[in-house]
Design an enzyme around this catalytic site. Structure first.
Site, PDB file in Angstrom:
ATOM      1  N   GLU A   1       1.753   6.035  -7.586  1.00 28.06           N
ATOM      2  CA  GLU A   1       2.993   5.194  -7.637  1.00 28.06           C
ATOM      3  C   GLU A   1       2.973   3.813  -7.693  1.00 28.06           C
ATOM      4  O   GLU A   1       4.149   3.128  -8.381  1.00 28.06           O
ATOM      5  CB  GLU A   1       4.340   6.031  -6.731  1.00 28.06           C
ATOM      6  CG  GLU A   1       4.600   7.726  -7.131  1.00 28.06           C
ATOM      7  CD  GLU A   1       4.949   7.706  -8.513  1.00 28.06           C
ATOM      8  OE1 GLU A   1       5.653   7.228  -9.343  1.00 28.06           O
ATOM      9  OE2 GLU A   1       4.308   8.579  -9.193  1.00 28.06           O
TER      10      GLU A   1
ATOM     11  N   GLU B   1       1.161   1.361  -2.805  1.00 28.50           N
ATOM     12  CA  GLU B   1       1.899   2.658  -3.031  1.00 28.50           C
ATOM     13  C   GLU B   1       3.324   2.250  -3.395  1.00 28.50           C
ATOM     14  O   GLU B   1       3.969   2.859  -4.152  1.00 28.50           O
ATOM     15  CB  GLU B   1       2.477   3.612  -2.338  1.00 28.50           C
ATOM     16  CG  GLU B   1       1.095   3.846  -1.314  1.00 28.50           C
ATOM     17  CD  GLU B   1       1.330   5.141   0.218  1.00 28.50           C
ATOM     18  OE1 GLU B   1       1.184   5.611  -0.005  1.00 28.50           O
ATOM     19  OE2 GLU B   1       1.572   4.857   1.168  1.00 28.50           O
TER      20      GLU B   1
ATOM     21  N   SER C   1       9.820  -2.533  -2.421  1.00 26.33           N
ATOM     22  CA  SER C   1       8.997  -2.820  -3.539  1.00 26.33           C
ATOM     23  C   SER C   1       9.095  -4.670  -3.663  1.00 26.33           C
ATOM     24  O   SER C   1       9.785  -5.063  -1.868  1.00 26.33           O
ATOM     25  CB  SER C   1      10.208  -2.475  -4.927  1.00 26.33           C
ATOM     26  OG  SER C   1      11.657  -3.129  -4.536  1.00 26.33           O
TER      27      SER C   1
END
Length: 344
Positions: free
Chosen positions: A205, A221, A241
């Site tokens: 991911e 990740e 993020s």
């Protein structure tokens, strides 16, 4: 007198039916070559400035010899192989580090990043997004979107399946460059122009945009947005993020220092210094009001998070009772599993 260059690439690419470039692959891009390339430039018909020069297969042997004479055997070997190319050829000659003015120039700079010749923000990519064409990336390479329906029909008529993996301005990095010492679980999630330092692991991911990346080693990740650089030994948790220059960060260069941890589903919109931790689920933006705690846990002051940008050894957390965002000195640093990243 030899002419100093910023960069040189000789490559093979794809054009649409109008002769417009869609993409270019440069097997051996050169950054600031310190050898005499004047004979090569003369063969190319180069004059001055930054130029993308279309080539023919007949030119390849002479160019290869000139490169060997200039002490560039790896590029010479690649150019020799281009003598049999069924696709169009091009030389991008960059006299200066100016903003890319053409697709071949932009692709040269993106591949310089992924080859680790330059780090994010070390080469001018101003306007690259506008220069690049939005194309279909397929099992038969790049296809102009206006030409895609005809190509799909032709494939069906020939009992073939033309798979379209994505429609984007940027291809995946691994179709052009696979830097040494990295692991990428899902290659479609790393764009060309990403910089991955040795020892970096990108999990399924994880995502890395162009002009962004890691010094390495690193565990990614989460999402590294355009313009963001992650320091060595840092961990970006699952679903986390970083706010980049294309996603609301404006002109602020958002970075993360070494030994940092951004927990799962957390995020940062300010630069972090070394050894900082952001609690899972907590998103810090420049305007977030942060309660500073002293060493005894008492409230010292309240500031906007932008005041703390770049400072080291900070732990950001959300008080589970009051809901306030708190910051205190982080007395422990992240330590990645050395064995996990040493054998990429």
């Amino acid at each position: 007198m030899s002419q100093a260059l910023y960069a040189l690439g000789i490559g093979v690419g794809t054009q649409n039916s109008n002769g417009e470039w869609l993409e270019v692959f440069y097997p051996q891009p050169l950054l600031k070559p310190d050898t005499d390339l004047q004979p090569l430039l003369s063969l190319l018909g180069y004059t001055d400035g930054n130029q993308a020069i279309s080539l023919t297969r007949d030119q390849m042997p002479g160019l290869a010899n000139a490169l060997r004479d200039a002490g560039q055997p790896a590029l010479a070997t690649a150019v020799d192989a281009m003598s049999n190319s069924a696709r169009p050829l091009v030389a991008s000659v960059l006299a200066t580090d100016a903003a890319p003015a053409s697709v071949p120039e932009a692709y040269l700079k993106l591949q310089m990043l992924s080859h680790r010749l330059v780090q994010p923000h070390d080469t001018d990519l101003t306007g690259a997004f506008a220069v690049l064409r939005n194309v279909a990336w397929t099992s038969e390479g790049a296809i102009d979107l206006e030409e895609l329906p005809a190509r799909q029909l032709q494939a069906r008529l020939e009992n073939r399946e033309l798979e379209v993996s994505c429609v984007d301005k940027f291809p995946k990095m691994s179709n052009y460059v696979v830097p040494g010492g990295v692991r990428i679980a899902h290659t479609a999630r790393v764009r060309l122009g990403a910089y991955l330092g040795e020892g970096t692991t990108i999990m399924h991911e994880g995502f890395v945009n162009f002009n962004a990346g890691t010094e390495g080693p690193a565990m990614i990740e989460g999402r590294i947005s355009a313009g963001v650089m992650i320091g060595a030994g840092s961990d970006l948790g699952g679903g986390a993020s970083t706010m980049g220059t294309l996603s609301g960060g404006g002109n602020i260069v958002n970075t993360m220092g070494s030994g940092c941890l951004v927990g799962a589903n957390a995020g940062v919109g300010i630069p972090l210094g070394d050894r900082c931790t952001v609690e899972a689920g907590l998103y810090i933006t420049a305007g977030t009001i942060v309660t500073m705690l002293d060493t005894d846990g008492n409230v010292a002051e309240r500031v906007k998070a932008r005041v703390l940008a770049g400072q080291q050894d900070l732990l950001f957390r959300r008080n589970s009772v009051s809901g306030t965002v708190e910051c205190l000195t982080n007395r422990t640093a992240v330590e990645l599993n050395a064995e996990l990243h040493a054998h990429n």
